[in-house]
Write a protein that holds these residues in place. Structure first.
Motif, mmCIF file in Angstrom:
data_model
loop_
_atom_site.group_PDB
_atom_site.id
_atom_site.type_symbol
_atom_site.label_atom_id
_atom_site.label_comp_id
_atom_site.label_asym_id
_atom_site.label_seq_id
_atom_site.Cartn_x
_atom_site.Cartn_y
_atom_site.Cartn_z
ATOM 1 N N GLU A 1 -7.001 -6.414 -6.614
ATOM 2 C CA GLU A 1 -8.124 -5.973 -5.784
ATOM 3 C C GLU A 1 -7.790 -4.667 -5.064
ATOM 4 O O GLU A 1 -8.607 -3.750 -5.002
ATOM 5 C CB GLU A 1 -8.456 -7.058 -4.753
ATOM 6 N N HIS B 1 -9.299 -0.009 -5.585
ATOM 7 C CA HIS B 1 -9.749 1.057 -4.689
ATOM 8 C C HIS B 1 -9.156 2.416 -5.051
ATOM 9 O O HIS B 1 -9.497 3.422 -4.449
ATOM 10 C CB HIS B 1 -9.379 0.726 -3.234
ATOM 11 N N TYR B 2 -8.240 2.429 -6.002
ATOM 12 C CA TYR B 2 -7.572 3.671 -6.391
ATOM 13 C C TYR B 2 -8.041 4.111 -7.771
ATOM 14 O O TYR B 2 -8.620 3.339 -8.522
ATOM 15 C CB TYR B 2 -6.047 3.487 -6.406
ATOM 16 N N GLU C 1 0.829 -1.210 0.000
ATOM 17 C CA GLU C 1 0.000 0.000 0.000
ATOM 18 C C GLU C 1 0.864 1.261 0.000
ATOM 19 O O GLU C 1 0.545 2.237 -0.683
ATOM 20 C CB GLU C 1 -0.936 0.006 1.211
#
Length: 189
Positions: A134, A138-139, A101
């Motif tokens: 996955e 989210h970005y 991350e």
């Protein structure tokens, strides 16, 4: 510097296998090398652990770890045992998620596209391709794309057709899709 200090320094700096360490001591013309190893507290298992952790943290695949450790003159049986010991850690997403991350956030701040980022991360962390995909879901490419468009719009004259083509090509080389670039430019007009 006496031989014990040199040996301690060598051990701390290079984390060598016993074979390599004995070769080093022989090169230094040390008498009683086994005694020196015992005196400074050399443990080949600890050295192998150190290398395993280093390779795991850099996301190396198992076959690559084996080759690297064999090149460092560790025994094949010891390597196999360590890989069995560390196998769960090699495949534990929880150990790598935070670092991945951070890498994603840093690369996105630098204007990397998600597509390029996915390729880089999947090759660096091959065990976690699905999890990375996955996580990247989210970005958004918007912030990176806007930074790159701002950067390249200063470089290229967008009114000129050839310059506009070069502009698109430069952004596409960065991994951004043509339609995303076009939509972004249309939304700004």
């Amino acid at each position: 510097m006496n031989i014990y200090a040199r040996a301690s320094h060598y051990m701390a700096r290079y984390a060598p296998s016993k074979t390599r360490f004995l070769a080093y001591l022989e090169k230094k013309n040390a008498s009683y090398p086994e005694e020196i190893l015992a005196t400074i507290g050399y443990d080949e298992s600890v050295m192998l652990d150190a290398w395993m952790r280093t390779f795991i943290n850099t996301g190396r695949p198992i076959f690559d770890i084996k080759i690297k450790l064999l090149n460092k003159k560790f025994e094949r049986e010891d390597i196999e045992k360590k890989i069995e010991t560390f196998f769960a850690e090699l495949h534990d997403w929880g150990n790598f998620r935070f670092n991945i991350e951070k890498i994603i956030q840093n690369k996105l701040q630098k204007g990397k596209s998600l597509r390029v980022l996915q390729g880089e991360l999947s090759s660096k962390f091959p065990y976690f391709r699905d999890e990375i995909e996955e996580l990247l879901g989210h970005y958004s490419d918007d912030s990176g794309l806007s930074k790159e468009i701002e950067k390249y719009s200063r470089k290229y004259n967008l009114a000129d057709q050839k310059e506009l083509q070069k502009f698109y090509q430069a952004l596409m080389r960065k991994g951004f899709r043509y339609d995303a670039i076009k939509n972004f430019l249309n939304s700004e007009e």
